[in-house]
Design a protein around this motif. Sequence first.
Motif, PDB file in Angstrom:
ATOM      1  N   GLN A 190       1.051  -1.281  -0.016  1.00 22.63           N
ATOM      2  CA  GLN A 190      -0.234  -0.023  -0.129  1.00 22.63           C
ATOM      3  C   GLN A 190       0.857   1.188   0.021  1.00 22.63           C
ATOM      4  O   GLN A 190       1.770   1.550   0.836  1.00 22.63           O
ATOM      5  CB  GLN A 190      -0.778   0.136   1.072  1.00 22.63           C
TER       6      GLN A 190
ATOM      7  N   TYR B 259      -0.027   4.266   0.614  1.00 24.75           N
ATOM      8  CA  TYR B 259      -0.332   5.437   1.524  1.00 24.75           C
ATOM      9  C   TYR B 259       0.610   5.098   2.762  1.00 24.75           C
ATOM     10  O   TYR B 259       0.315   6.092   3.729  1.00 24.75           O
ATOM     11  CB  TYR B 259      -2.004   5.460   1.793  1.00 24.75           C
TER      12      TYR B 259
ATOM     13  N   ARG C  99       1.620  -6.351  -6.185  1.00 24.68           N
ATOM     14  CA  ARG C  99       0.709  -5.473  -6.744  1.00 24.68           C
ATOM     15  C   ARG C  99       0.950  -4.316  -5.836  1.00 24.68           C
ATOM     16  O   ARG C  99       0.527  -4.303  -4.717  1.00 24.68           O
ATOM     17  CB  ARG C  99      -0.655  -6.052  -6.475  1.00 24.68           C
TER      18      ARG C  99
ATOM     19  N   GLY D 252      -4.191   1.906  -1.281  1.00 26.03           N
ATOM     20  CA  GLY D 252      -4.619   1.463   0.110  1.00 26.03           C
ATOM     21  C   GLY D 252      -6.130   1.804   0.272  1.00 26.03           C
ATOM     22  O   GLY D 252      -6.511   2.886   0.085  1.00 26.03           O
TER      23      GLY D 252
ATOM     24  N   TYR E 290      -7.897   1.459   3.401  1.00 27.58           N
ATOM     25  CA  TYR E 290      -8.220   1.523   4.946  1.00 27.58           C
ATOM     26  C   TYR E 290      -7.753   2.793   5.446  1.00 27.58           C
ATOM     27  O   TYR E 290      -7.585   3.100   6.740  1.00 27.58           O
ATOM     28  CB  TYR E 290      -7.286   0.467   5.732  1.00 27.58           C
TER      29      TYR E 290
ATOM     30  N   GLN F  33      -3.742  -3.516 -12.896  1.00 27.53           N
ATOM     31  CA  GLN F  33      -5.054  -4.303 -12.422  1.00 27.53           C
ATOM     32  C   GLN F  33      -6.252  -3.232 -11.946  1.00 27.53           C
ATOM     33  O   GLN F  33      -6.012  -1.929 -11.803  1.00 27.53           O
ATOM     34  CB  GLN F  33      -4.579  -5.038 -11.154  1.00 27.53           C
TER      35      GLN F  33
ATOM     36  N   GLU G  81     -14.679   4.497  -1.087  1.00 26.30           N
ATOM     37  CA  GLU G  81     -13.599   5.255  -2.057  1.00 26.30           C
ATOM     38  C   GLU G  81     -14.159   5.580  -3.589  1.00 26.30           C
ATOM     39  O   GLU G  81     -13.691   6.900  -3.700  1.00 26.30           O
ATOM     40  CB  GLU G  81     -12.907   3.724  -2.667  1.00 26.30           C
TER      41      GLU G  81
ATOM     42  N   PHE H 192      -9.998  10.013  -7.425  1.00 22.99           N
ATOM     43  CA  PHE H 192      -9.925  10.408  -8.881  1.00 22.99           C
ATOM     44  C   PHE H 192     -11.436  10.048  -9.527  1.00 22.99           C
ATOM     45  O   PHE H 192     -11.900  10.662 -10.414  1.00 22.99           O
ATOM     46  CB  PHE H 192      -8.702   9.504  -9.609  1.00 22.99           C
TER      47      PHE H 192
HETATM   48  P1  FAD Z   1      -7.069   7.561  -6.559  1.00 21.02           P
HETATM   49  O1  FAD Z   1      -8.179   8.394  -6.504  1.00 21.02           O
HETATM   50  O2  FAD Z   1      -5.940   8.047  -7.202  1.00 21.02           O
HETATM   51  O3  FAD Z   1      -6.554   7.371  -5.081  1.00 21.02           O
HETATM   52  C1  FAD Z   1      -7.214   7.217  -4.111  1.00 21.02           C
HETATM   53  C2  FAD Z   1      -6.713   6.652  -3.062  1.00 21.02           C
HETATM   54  O4  FAD Z   1      -5.640   7.642  -2.451  1.00 21.02           O
HETATM   55  C3  FAD Z   1      -7.415   6.276  -1.810  1.00 21.02           C
HETATM   56  O5  FAD Z   1      -7.929   4.892  -1.960  1.00 21.02           O
HETATM   57  C4  FAD Z   1      -6.181   6.257  -0.445  1.00 21.02           C
HETATM   58  O6  FAD Z   1      -5.496   4.990  -0.547  1.00 21.02           O
HETATM   59  C5  FAD Z   1      -5.541   7.693  -1.018  1.00 21.02           C
HETATM   60  N1  FAD Z   1      -5.964   8.788  -0.391  1.00 21.02           N
HETATM   61  C6  FAD Z   1      -7.075   9.303  -0.497  1.00 21.02           C
HETATM   62  N2  FAD Z   1      -7.238  10.331   0.089  1.00 21.02           N
HETATM   63  C7  FAD Z   1      -5.894  10.433   0.933  1.00 21.02           C
HETATM   64  C8  FAD Z   1      -5.507  11.411   1.978  1.00 21.02           C
HETATM   65  N3  FAD Z   1      -5.999  12.514   2.567  1.00 21.02           N
HETATM   66  N4  FAD Z   1      -3.892  11.210   2.431  1.00 21.02           N
HETATM   67  C9  FAD Z   1      -3.563  10.330   1.704  1.00 21.02           C
HETATM   68  N5  FAD Z   1      -3.741   9.318   0.815  1.00 21.02           N
HETATM   69  C10 FAD Z   1      -5.200   9.283   0.567  1.00 21.02           C
HETATM   70  N6  FAD Z   1      -6.245  -1.996  -1.328  1.00 21.02           N
HETATM   71  C11 FAD Z   1      -5.547  -2.441   0.038  1.00 21.02           C
HETATM   72  O7  FAD Z   1      -5.696  -1.562   0.794  1.00 21.02           O
HETATM   73  N7  FAD Z   1      -5.253  -3.825  -0.182  1.00 21.02           N
HETATM   74  C12 FAD Z   1      -5.088  -4.509  -1.259  1.00 21.02           C
HETATM   75  O8  FAD Z   1      -4.699  -5.773  -1.244  1.00 21.02           O
HETATM   76  C13 FAD Z   1      -5.862  -4.105  -2.362  1.00 21.02           C
HETATM   77  N8  FAD Z   1      -6.230  -4.817  -3.418  1.00 21.02           N
HETATM   78  C14 FAD Z   1      -6.475  -4.329  -4.651  1.00 21.02           C
HETATM   79  C15 FAD Z   1      -6.337  -4.593  -5.567  1.00 21.02           C
HETATM   80  C16 FAD Z   1      -6.694  -4.270  -7.111  1.00 21.02           C
HETATM   81  C17 FAD Z   1      -6.579  -4.789  -8.401  1.00 21.02           C
HETATM   82  C18 FAD Z   1      -7.147  -2.979  -7.013  1.00 21.02           C
HETATM   83  C19 FAD Z   1      -7.659  -2.029  -8.188  1.00 21.02           C
HETATM   84  C20 FAD Z   1      -7.360  -2.036  -5.690  1.00 21.02           C
HETATM   85  C21 FAD Z   1      -7.043  -2.793  -4.493  1.00 21.02           C
HETATM   86  N9  FAD Z   1      -7.113  -2.088  -3.606  1.00 21.02           N
HETATM   87  C22 FAD Z   1      -6.369  -2.638  -2.227  1.00 21.02           C
HETATM   88  C23 FAD Z   1      -7.838  -1.038  -3.096  1.00 21.02           C
HETATM   89  C24 FAD Z   1      -6.908   0.356  -3.609  1.00 21.02           C
HETATM   90  O9  FAD Z   1      -6.328   0.580  -2.484  1.00 21.02           O
HETATM   91  C25 FAD Z   1      -7.609   1.470  -3.933  1.00 21.02           C
HETATM   92  O10 FAD Z   1      -8.675   1.105  -5.100  1.00 21.02           O
HETATM   93  C26 FAD Z   1      -6.784   2.604  -4.263  1.00 21.02           C
HETATM   94  O11 FAD Z   1      -6.400   3.172  -3.262  1.00 21.02           O
HETATM   95  C27 FAD Z   1      -7.677   3.440  -5.570  1.00 21.02           C
HETATM   96  O12 FAD Z   1      -6.531   4.206  -5.951  1.00 21.02           O
HETATM   97  P2  FAD Z   1      -6.538   4.863  -7.533  1.00 21.02           P
HETATM   98  O13 FAD Z   1      -5.258   5.212  -8.143  1.00 21.02           O
HETATM   99  O14 FAD Z   1      -7.503   4.005  -8.276  1.00 21.02           O
HETATM  100  O15 FAD Z   1      -7.597   6.132  -7.000  1.00 21.02           O
END
Ligand code: FAD
Length: 547
Positions: A321, A323, A348, A352, A354, A429, A472, A479
């Motif tokens: 993760q 974050y 992967r 994150g 949580y 992914q 999310e 995003f």
């Molecule tokens: P973006 O909108 O670019 O990013 C959103 C992410 O930014 C949030 O989820 C958070 O992580 C972070 N964020 C948001 N606000 C803040 C803030 N104020 N300060 C700091 N960070 C912030 N997640 C897990 O925890 N464990 C896993 O094993 C896991 N497996 C996954 C597998 C796949 C194939 C996918 C696609 C996702 C998985 N995820 C998992 C979920 C993943 O963490 C979220 O889908 C991902 O964070 C979304 O990121 P993005 O680039 O799509 O979106």
Amino acid sequence: MASTKHDPDSATSSAWVHMEEVHRAPEPEVLAPLIERARLGREERDRIEARALGLLAELREGQRIGWVNQFLQEYRLNSSEGVALLSLAEAFLRVPDPETADMLISDKLGDGDWRSHAGKSHSGFVNSATWGLVIGRALVGDRKQANALKRLISRSGEPFVRQAIGAAMRLMGEIFVMGRTIDEALKRMKRPEHKGFTASFDMLGEAARTFPDATRYFDSYMWAIEAVGAECDGGSTEDNHSVSVKLSALHPRYEVSQWGRCVPALTERLEALAEAAAKAGIGLTVDAEESERLEMSLDIIEQVAELPSLKGWNGFGMAIQAYGKRAQRTIGWAEALASRAGRLMPVRLVKGAYWDTEIKMAQEKGLRDYPLFTRKAATDVCYLTCARDMLAADSIRPAFATHNALTAATIMEWAGPPGGEGSKDFEFQRLHGMGEGLFEDLVREQGYRCRIYAPVGGHRDLLAYLVRRLLENGANSSFVHQLADEHLSDDQLLADPVEKIEAVGGTRHPSIPLPEDLFMPQRKNSRGLDLEDWRVLGRVTEGTAAS
Ligand code: FAD
């Protein structure tokens, strides 16, 4: 309290020690070296932006058909109606009896101003749902004008509102869950909309509460591995579907205080699953969960990765993760482990899932600092730094999980075109139910790989996963959420995270004070002991014994 078995001279142990240094360190300190590695040159940035704009258009087109984002756009999580709906969704599936379910609905719908949302969305579906909520609120509330309708409905003997809410939850479940059983999910993966994609199936059911639950989840993972393996035509693990596993599903006491008990038991269970996956010729990835479980999970992963029985199988992977402040060092750890074990390790990279829980827990416990970043752009910077490290690593097979067009475009720029000279092999992914449109053309026309994370399970096990997806999708910083916001320009959407972070000196988000300053200026928060840290727990245990 058992300590870890780490030998301070080994490569993975030294990475472990470095991880501790940054775990709760101040954000600017952790970010400073990451910023340099994530920085882009002017021309590189221009190319990335142009590509991201193209992806943005495809993502927008793909999102037009989905209603969840438009629903969450109307019912934002910073509005009282948005919060009411999220807490209704969170609690509804857990309520065992109809009377309590009705009281819950009445409580949650009772205070919302649903009428103010009527006709506001561009989506006809969302507007219909709003009218459903207006009527629902009238039926469950005690307003006089609703009485005639209420009498009519109750005379028909139908638990009307409860059934409608149940149906909405099922509908939402179908969006984020690939199938109720692994067979159903495998069948759905064969539909035309998934052409060219592989899947990683996750059997829903994290955080087992009892040993029978943990055994049930273990059996369902084992069954999934066998079913997915039976579908494979013998290609390499990267061409085949795979399975993702949550360690918290496999033991009811997956807690630091139970390290000596749960780590050996979980290692044994993961070993059995890994051996079955290796035999089936498919990949198995360990999901990343709460930050306090990271070190335990690394201990387990290390023992399984080094098993002689798994030699020659390059399918054993893990999620990291971005974050988390320890992210980059965990990648160093994974690279050292994989090269020592003489295998290619699929990693992967996620941002994150949580975040809200982690922030809340650190505040509740009055801890020194947060284990993760407090600004979204900081997570993006860390993600890019980790991506660079993964692309440069020899023993890591990178998988980039994202629905963010800018993040995806940056990875494409750095990795080079698929099969190109000097290009790095990797896969994208995405989650089932999210990011539709972003990868279709890349997969079908341009030769990129993309795997869909596909949760499998019934309503009983859906809850925790569904709430994470709603959080999310509904978060202002997300995003996909911003994509649907007409007030944001493409320039704002695609702004460089490094520039954003530099503009604020990498500091913590001003609305998220340190846990000890939570109640300032009135008073300091009480300082807690981090009993989820085995070092602190060890000291407390020794101190107690000595006294
Ligand atoms: P973006 O909108 O670019 O990013 C959103 C992410 O930014 C949030 O989820 C958070 O992580 C972070 N964020 C948001 N606000 C803040 C803030 N104020 N300060 C700091 N960070 C912030 N997640 C897990 O925890 N464990 C896993 O094993 C896991 N497996 C996954 C597998 C796949 C194939 C996918 C696609 C996702 C998985 N995820 C998992 C979920 C993943 O963490 C979220 O889908 C991902 O964070 C979304 O990121 P993005 O680039 O799509 O979106």
